[in-house]
Design an enzyme around this catalytic site. Structure first.
Site, PDB file in Angstrom:
ATOM      1  N   ASP A   1     -24.419  51.994   8.985  1.00 38.64           N
ATOM      2  CA  ASP A   1     -24.322  50.555   8.772  1.00 38.64           C
ATOM      3  C   ASP A   1     -22.991  50.094   9.382  1.00 38.64           C
ATOM      4  O   ASP A   1     -22.164  50.896   9.822  1.00 38.64           O
ATOM      5  CB  ASP A   1     -24.420  50.227   7.266  1.00 38.64           C
ATOM      6  CG  ASP A   1     -24.906  48.806   7.038  1.00 38.64           C
ATOM      7  OD1 ASP A   1     -25.490  48.536   5.987  1.00 38.64           O
ATOM      8  OD2 ASP A   1     -24.705  47.953   7.929  1.00 38.64           O
TER       9      ASP A   1
HETATM   10  C1  GLC Z   1     -24.958  44.622   7.561  1.00 36.73           C
HETATM   11  C2  GLC Z   1     -26.039  45.115   6.659  1.00 36.73           C
HETATM   12  C3  GLC Z   1     -27.198  45.766   7.366  1.00 36.73           C
HETATM   13  C4  GLC Z   1     -27.374  45.160   8.752  1.00 36.73           C
HETATM   14  C5  GLC Z   1     -26.133  45.452   9.562  1.00 36.73           C
HETATM   15  C6  GLC Z   1     -26.211  44.842  10.959  1.00 36.73           C
HETATM   16  O1  GLC Z   1     -23.705  44.759   6.970  1.00 36.73           O
HETATM   17  O2  GLC Z   1     -25.684  45.945   5.574  1.00 36.73           O
HETATM   18  O3  GLC Z   1     -28.347  45.573   6.554  1.00 36.73           O
HETATM   19  O4  GLC Z   1     -28.519  45.733   9.376  1.00 36.73           O
HETATM   20  O5  GLC Z   1     -24.953  45.003   8.917  1.00 36.73           O
HETATM   21  O6  GLC Z   1     -26.231  43.450  10.859  1.00 36.73           O
END
Ligand code: GLC
Length: 729
Positions: free
Chosen positions: A263
């Site tokens: 993430d």
């Molecule tokens: C965010 C989220 C995740 C998302 C990623 C990219 O912090 O936790 O669900 O896919 O960043 O946007």
């Protein structure tokens, strides 16, 4: 490319090129206007301009022309012209938004959910997206956690079914206008202590495997080729550093051969968790745990060379991850066509087209849950002269929900617009009456005066729709709440308005279950719209005026109070079961009760009313003895005993009365959505096998016990309509 060609390409790459393949950055590191602004520590991740020529992937590149331009320029500059993977959070629509997933799950409609994901994939792929960071299948049993809006709710079976449907819709046959799927957030992100986002998760191995893992496994089995570890720690070990789950379970037990992407900045957060001394240590830990791509941090790119020289990681570990990335790019045909389905002209004609809007509207209609309808107040008659639309959501266009990708509020149909379009001759009086601000500090006497002014409109109207609830920005990431009651100003407004006119119904908006205990007794009718998306107001109009009957069933339990959270139907009896869960301080003092409140929820999982009524016959079984390789068919006759055609999600639950460990009071095993005309009845049947009865027992083996079970068929998780059977071995 063939595998041999990929192997040859890998052998030609420099170390920097390999490390670049394992790194994902925001598109606005390359382009000016991508709609995403990177702020804070992520704005500078330590990469030099020349490093950007070597990256493996970008996220948040919105627009076909941006994606084509970025890919073209990038490939010209890359030493081996390896295309970027373009990824995006397409969660409940790309531009045309259907309801937030927690709402869509209330449709209990696999086909509809798949069709919505299919539409989202087509809009996204035409705009240049290759992979979506979806579905999110985190089991959510605590309404304080803001990201429950992104989930499919509290139940394992519903999550498996809805998550798999979304993957099928995104991935389809891998052909025209599809995107690859990255299931998230692995794992158990939905169970943070205190309902506070990003917090530690404490789960037994049994609960992890019985409740929290199956949704991800189902999504992978349905075709998701990517998976994203979650921000949370489990038992104090950050998931991005959790080798037991990422390697022993995901890779070794499940045989997952796709790619793992972290993430956002989750690598560096391992240090912020206090579970690594330095970013170099982070790069080593994640390499050993087989996380392939690093999103929006560069520890792999910046520290792997030293780690190799010091013998702390191996080139084989790097090559394994790089090969996975090259294989996923190859699987999408990017080496032959790096732009895939990006097509600005086709995008402009398809996005927000009538077919997209119709599907989004159907999804909003089938996601709405009728919680109360005293005296069949709803549907309203279309022959009224004057309607009062009161509340902050009366004309609000911000009802598309969080994580709305390229969706725009200005393209959303408000309740006012939906009703005005449907009934142009009805006089509509509108007064917001108050705001939706959670932290509103307007003095109570001003709130009261505003509410009384709005209530005056209610008095003079034929009917009233009170449109209140939680604004779309108050759920979603980072938006946990301690208090999930309606804000004071809305409670004051409801009290003033609802007593002014007996024909007053409540339309509730929100991204989570809310505590509506205060207003429930005052309201004759309550329709929960969730964050319904682009066509929310149009759907609300059709539902309120009876062009379609509500059919939504709750995907997550609604509490009487936040003090009951986490609350869910598949609970344990405990050794001190409460005599009557609906009585506060239930009679015998030493039971698992609350002194000040019933233990039962306000509305149970699976609950939802219709404009008609359905009658369920007692459950019948074709046999009451199940053998290990046999089956039982459980059936009930369901009859529409009302006077409108409507849909009903018939639910099938099983209870295992005795296990080697305590078992839940019931578990959803299947459901079927049917449509019945007035007076029509059909037999709804479900099949039970020994496999359906397996669970993680005392010694953590997965299996079933001979013994007694109950098979329930009913309209919601409160059903006591069951037949008894035995499993014999
Ligand atoms: C965010 C989220 C995740 C998302 C990623 C990219 O912090 O936790 O669900 O896919 O960043 O946007």
């Amino acid at each position: 490319m063939t595998n041999e060609q990929l192997e040859k390409l890998l052998s030609e790459l420099s170390l920097e090129e390999k490390l670049g393949q394992l790194t994902q950055v925001e598109a606005n590191f390359y382009l000016e206007h991508t709609g995403s602004d990177v702020t804070g520590p992520e704005a500078n991740i330590g990469l030099a301009p020349d490093d950007l020529k070597l990256m493996g992937s970008v996220l948040n590149c919105v627009g076909a022309d941006n994606c084509i331009q970025l890919q073209k320029t990038f490939m010209e500059n890359h030493p081996h012209h390896i295309p970027l993977l373009i990824m995006q959070d397409v969660i409940h629509g790309y531009r045309t938004q259907y309801p937030v997933p927690l709402g869509l799950a209330c449709s209990f409609n696999d086909e509809l959910t798949e069709a919505c994901a299919r539409m989202a994939a087509k809009e996204a792929s035409l705009e240049g997206v290759h992979v979506t960071f979806g579905p999110m299948v985190d089991i959510s049993r605590d309404a304080r956690w803001g990201r429950c809006m992104e989930s499919c709710g509290e139940d394992v079976t519903l999550t498996k079914r809805m998550g798999s449907a979304m993957v099928r819709g995104f991935v389809h046959d891998g052909g025209e206008n599809t995107v690859a799927s990255c299931v998230k957030h692995f794992c158990a992100y939905g169970a943070p202590e205190a309902g506070r986002d990003y917090n530690n998760v404490e789960l037994s191995e049994r609960t992890l495997r019985q409740t929290y893992l199956p949704g991800y496994k189902a999504a992978l089995d349905a075709g998701a080729r990517w998976i994203m570890p979650s921000f949370n720690s489990i038992g104090h070990l950050p998931m991005t550093a959790n080798g037991y789950i990422l390697k022993d379970i995901l890779r070794d037990e499940w045989g997952f051969d796709g790619a793992i992407i972290s993430d956002y900045n989750a690598y560096r957060e391992i240090q912020w968790h206090g579970a690594a001394e330095s970013m170099k240590d982070v790069a080593e830990i994640t390499r050993h745990n087989g996380v392939d791509m690093e999103m929006m941090s560069a520890t792999t790119f910046l520290h792997s060379k030293e780690l190799l020289e010091e013998g702390r990681i191996t080139m084989e570990e790097i090559n394994t991850s790089v090969m996975r990335i090259l294989q996923e790019k190859n699987r999408l045909g990017l080496f032959e066509n790096p732009y895939r389905f990006a097509d600005k002209t086709a995008a402009e004609s398809y996005i927000l087209s009538a077919s997209c809007r119709e599907l989004a509207q159907q999804a909003a209609e089938e996601s709405a849950v009728l919680l109360k309808n005293e005296g069949a107040l709803l549907p309203f008659g279309k022959d009224m002269k004057k309607l009062a639309l009161i509340g902050p959501f009366a004309a609000e266009k911000g009802i598309k929900g969080a994580w709305a990708c390229a969706g725009r509020d200005e393209e959303t149909v408000s309740v006012y617009e939906g009703i005005k379009t449907m009934l142009p001759d009805v006089e509509i009086l509108v007064d917001a009456g108050c705001s939706y601000n959670l932290l509103n500090d307007t003095p109570v006497d001003v709130l009261t005066a505003n509410a009384e002014k709005a209530a005056a409109l209610a008095k003079e109207a034929d009917a009233v729709l009170l449109c209140i609830g939680e604004y779309q920005d108050y759920s979603g990431e980072g938006n946990s709440r301690c208090e999930i009651r309606l804000p004071l100003q809305q409670r004051i407004l409801a009290e003033k308005v609802l007593k002014e006119n007996p024909n007053a119904a409540v339309l509730l908006f929100g991204g989570r279950p809310q505590d509506i205990t205060d207003i429930e007794p005052m309201a004759r009718a309550i329709l929960y719209m969730w964050q319904p998306g682009t066509m929310g107001g149009a759907a609300a109009a059709r539902l309120v005026f009876g062009e379609v009957a509500p059919s939504g069933k709750l995907s997550m339990t609604f509490p009487r109070s936040v003090g009951q959270e986490p609350i869910y139907y598949a609970h344990q009896t405990t050794g001190r079961p409460v005599a009557d869960p609906n009585i506060p301080g239930a009679p015998f003092p030493y039971t698992s009760r609350y002194l000040d409140m019933p233990t039962s929820p306000l509305y149970a999982f699976g609950y939802g009313l219709s404009y008609t009524t359905f009658e369920y016959s007692p459950v019948t079984l074709d046999t009451d003895t199940l053998t290990v390789d046999g089956t039982i068919t459980a059936s009930a006759i369901v009859k529409n005993t009302g006077n409108v055609t409507a849909k009903e999600s018939v639910q099938f639950y099983v209870r295992d009365l005795i296990g080697t460990v305590a078992r839940p009071v019931k578990e959803l095993k299947d459901f079927k959505k049917i449509t019945l005309a007035p007076g029509e009845e059909i037999v709804v049947s479900f099949t039970i096998t020994e496999e359906d009865l397996r669970y993680w027992g005392k010694d953590l083996t997965y299996g079933s016990d001979a013994g007694t079970f109950h098979a329930f068929i009913g309209p919601d998780s409160n059903t006591q309509n069951y037949a008894e059977f035995k499993l014999v071995k």
